[in-house]
Motif scaffolding. Sequence first.
Motif, short mmCIF file in Angstrom:
data_model
loop_
_atom_site.label_atom_id
_atom_site.label_comp_id
_atom_site.label_asym_id
_atom_site.label_seq_id
_atom_site.Cartn_x
_atom_site.Cartn_y
_atom_site.Cartn_z
N LYS A 101 0.67 -1.10 -0.12
CA LYS A 101 -0.03 -0.07 0.00
C LYS A 101 0.80 1.24 -0.03
O LYS A 101 0.43 2.41 0.23
N PHE A 102 2.09 1.28 -0.52
CA PHE A 102 2.92 2.36 -0.31
C PHE A 102 3.42 2.68 -1.69
O PHE A 102 3.50 1.77 -2.59
N THR A 103 3.77 3.99 -1.76
CA THR A 103 4.28 4.53 -3.05
C THR A 103 5.77 4.30 -2.89
O THR A 103 6.47 4.69 -2.06
N ILE A 104 6.26 3.60 -4.12
CA ILE A 104 7.84 3.64 -4.11
C ILE A 104 8.59 5.17 -4.43
O ILE A 104 8.18 5.72 -5.49
N PRO A 105 9.14 5.91 -3.51
CA PRO A 105 9.51 7.13 -3.67
C PRO A 105 10.66 7.36 -4.33
O PRO A 105 11.48 8.14 -4.01
N VAL A 106 10.61 7.02 -5.75
CA VAL A 106 11.50 7.20 -6.62
C VAL A 106 11.71 8.75 -6.99
O VAL A 106 12.96 9.22 -6.73
N ASP A 107 10.92 9.37 -7.04
CA ASP A 107 10.84 11.05 -7.24
C ASP A 107 11.26 11.82 -5.96
O ASP A 107 12.45 12.51 -6.04
N LYS A 108 10.92 11.41 -4.84
CA LYS A 108 11.65 12.05 -3.37
C LYS A 108 12.99 11.65 -3.49
O LYS A 108 13.96 12.28 -3.05
N PHE A 109 13.33 10.31 -3.84
CA PHE A 109 14.76 9.89 -3.56
C PHE A 109 15.58 10.77 -4.64
O PHE A 109 16.87 11.16 -4.25
N ILE A 110 15.07 11.04 -5.91
CA ILE A 110 16.00 11.75 -6.82
C ILE A 110 16.15 13.19 -6.41
O ILE A 110 17.23 13.58 -6.23
N GLU A 111 15.14 13.77 -5.83
CA GLU A 111 15.21 15.14 -5.37
C GLU A 111 16.09 15.35 -4.23
O GLU A 111 17.09 16.17 -4.07
N GLU A 112 15.99 14.32 -3.31
CA GLU A 112 17.00 14.23 -2.32
C GLU A 112 18.26 13.92 -2.62
O GLU A 112 19.35 14.71 -2.06
N THR A 113 18.58 12.89 -3.35
CA THR A 113 20.21 12.62 -4.00
C THR A 113 20.61 13.84 -4.47
O THR A 113 21.64 14.19 -4.26
N TRP A 114 19.95 14.48 -5.50
CA TRP A 114 20.51 15.51 -6.11
C TRP A 114 20.74 16.90 -5.44
O TRP A 114 21.72 17.67 -5.44
N THR A 115 19.85 17.07 -4.26
CA THR A 115 20.20 18.31 -3.54
C THR A 115 21.11 17.95 -2.40
O THR A 115 21.99 18.81 -2.35
N ASN A 116 21.39 16.60 -2.16
CA ASN A 116 22.86 16.34 -1.40
C ASN A 116 23.84 16.69 -2.36
O ASN A 116 24.95 16.82 -1.62
N LEU A 117 23.77 16.35 -3.59
CA LEU A 117 25.15 16.66 -4.52
C LEU A 117 25.12 18.39 -4.87
O LEU A 117 26.08 18.56 -5.82
N GLY A 118 24.41 19.07 -4.16
CA GLY A 118 24.61 20.37 -4.29
C GLY A 118 23.95 21.10 -5.60
O GLY A 118 24.02 22.04 -6.03
N CYS A 119 22.77 20.45 -5.70
CA CYS A 119 21.72 20.78 -7.01
C CYS A 119 20.57 21.51 -6.49
O CYS A 119 20.30 21.35 -5.16
N GLN A 120 20.00 22.48 -7.51
CA GLN A 120 18.77 22.86 -7.09
C GLN A 120 17.40 22.26 -7.84
O GLN A 120 17.89 21.74 -8.72
N ILE A 121 16.16 22.12 -7.10
CA ILE A 121 15.07 21.62 -7.90
C ILE A 121 14.06 22.52 -7.77
O ILE A 121 13.16 22.81 -6.90
N PRO A 122 14.16 23.27 -8.99
CA PRO A 122 13.01 24.24 -9.30
C PRO A 122 11.55 23.52 -9.25
O PRO A 122 11.77 22.60 -10.08
#
Lengths: 376, 428
Positions: free
Chosen positions: B369-390
């Motif tokens: 019953k869970f969503t696989i959080p691929v989108d959140k994961f991508i946002e988090e990973t790339w933010t940790n790599l010093g990127c912005q997510i507009p």
Amino acid sequence: MPVNPQLFRSTNGITLRREQEAMFGYLPKEGFAFFAPITDFHTIKESLLKRVPKGLPVGYERLINSDQAPFPANQPRYLGNPSHQWETLPLAERPLIINWMLTRECNYKCTYCYAQDMMHMSNDVTNKEQIETIIDNIKSYLPIAVVVTGGEPTLNQYFYHTIRELSKFTSVIVDTNATSIQKSHIDLFKDNNVHVRISIDSNKPINNAKTRKSIRKYSSPVDFDNIWNNLTLLKEFSINTTINTVATTHNYDYIISLRDSLKKFGIEKMRIRLAEKSKTIANYNELRGDDRRVNRFITHTLKSAPECESVPIYLSMNRQRNSIILVSPSGEFYTESYFIDRGKILIDPESPQRPSMDAIRKRVDMHAHSARYLSL
Amino acid sequence: VDDNGNKPKLYSSVAAELPFIRPIYRTLFSRRRTYAAFDRTQLATLLEKLAPTGPVLDPMSGYGILAEVCRPQGIATCSIELNPPSYLWQILLSPDNKDGLTAAIHALENSYHHIKSKKEVESSDSWFPKESERILSQLWEKALPILEKSYRKDYAEDMLSAILLPFLGRLSSYSAGVINIQVKKGGVIFYRDWSIDFKKYIYIMKEQIQKTNTQSKVQHTILFGNVLDDIVVDKKFSYMVTSPPYPNMRDYYAFFFPENYALENIFRITRFNNINIRSNMIGGTIVSEFKKKNTINHDALSSEYVKKFLTDLRLWKGEKHSMYDNISYYIPYYYSYFLHLERAYKNIEKMLSHNFDCFIVVVNNTARKFTIPVDKFIEETWTNLGCQIPKDETLTTERAHVGSINPRVVGFKARHTEYAIRITRNAS
């Protein structure tokens, strides 16, 4: 598009064609229906004129479709007046098809072998006169077709003689595993218009070997490729050929790919049966799988059947057990008992080699017999 | 030219003319994609927003749709792919390889006449019967030296295998699976007329290759590579459009089992043999290494969303066998998926310049019953790599479930959301 069984409706009646069983029928709205075997489509008319036992009433059952899967309900079916009730099933007055287990010898030991118990009950005949007697007995019932089976019928020394004699008065269907087919067999089939049914369970050798185990005592080891080579030979000489497949848990997932392989070979007929319950099959439940598995197989097979128009799949369902007539290698007439633990029983213990019609009607469910061979 | 004035697409008629090739190649020839790839209109919209002035990178390029869309627009691309058949498919369709492919066809035309099949029919329990292996290896051994006279070895191997791959289904003893992209080992091969089929195939391919337009001036690079390892590029990229593999237990390697088997064992191409491709494929179904006790280490993951998702899945209460499946398969699978994807993104980041602009397209699947959080994961990973997510809500779309295994699925499991996540980095 070849649909099997083929059904043509017109204002005058219904024509049906069931290639896998080599059957052709005509059901007019008025008067008696005709039913005839086909071994060659070009000679249907001739075959009708020559071989139709006059006055055989037939009817039909509804087409099996995915809504009715897994099994059409085994309700009692009665003969109605053919001119009024089209949905009713027929009652054949005499045996339509007789299965003759010509020999108990076989180069395979199939795990689902239906005939195994009968093979223990009788011995092969040893002279030509005995074969003649059995043929005479079969002839007395004027069956529409005789299925020559076994064992492996081609291993019997009287195979050629039997086919020639039988084809004088009826149509002949041969059930074989095609391991020992030679050019002389091809000529025999061609000359006598024989319909050949070949048993193959899978296009994958390992799957085939799980259910169809070869016996090493026979001179040449049974080679799986040999069967396919013989299949091409049959195709080359335009012998009417159907593939007989017994569906078990070992090949449920491979039926569709077997059909694809057959398509490559130009084989256009395939008949699938679920393993039949028999007294001697110890691991029947294991072979059949649970109901869920069977349902899934049937739904999937029926769902994908129309995809391949050139090889229509005919899925044969288990019917009433006592709907068949079997002739043992030594010539006795048997049928399957209604109760599984009793196995196969003599139709007429007083006259085992030539049972009376009353005994046949008593022991064999003739409604189911008609349904088995005529139903759509 | 059809009624609308459109020119017929190259290769679109191949599927109908060659009934003996594998269904997956028939689909590829007619649709240019098979499974879970982004569509062309969506890609065009993203490219419009991105307005690239340099080459665009796709490090998980699959069947190379990005290059196909960019080519008419004059945008240069660089595609990286690990699955050899997908990589070779890109090679086959690239107009840049017109000369090489034509030479490969000539080499095959000169070779196949000498190969006669000794058998009429052969059955096998593996991907290829012995007779097929003999035919294919002879074909390879005869044609490769001809090509090697004019081209370097790895290029010659690529061209020859790219041409041969769609035809392999004719000689492979595979069995069709439940869905048409699935294949199983074992079957029967009918050798009569195989050379006629091959001749027909070669003729059609030759015709299609000659029609390809080689006018494009921009460069399209296709690389065979593993993004789980460091890939060194000459010049760093400022633009990227990509999509991670869809996490639903699809083994992209297994789609092409017979082809991969032939590349590794019959043609013996060393590049494809050197790495264990199947276990290196992100989202692949081989997770045995994470099935052992204490191999799942949450500290190795940096995304909090993923950690929460895996914990939720572990604590989920349902039927006994479903709970067992979660522990024994699904949790190791998703763990390996996210672990590999994070490693890949860290490597990909090294290929990007200080300032970059990119899109990652992702469709969120569901598990229990869970969503696989691929989108959140991508946002988090790339933010940790010093990127912005507009944030751009217009890029998020609801999609219906398109599964072929269970098309009747409804409700939560049928609701899939597609995100096109924009990631930028402006170092200045």
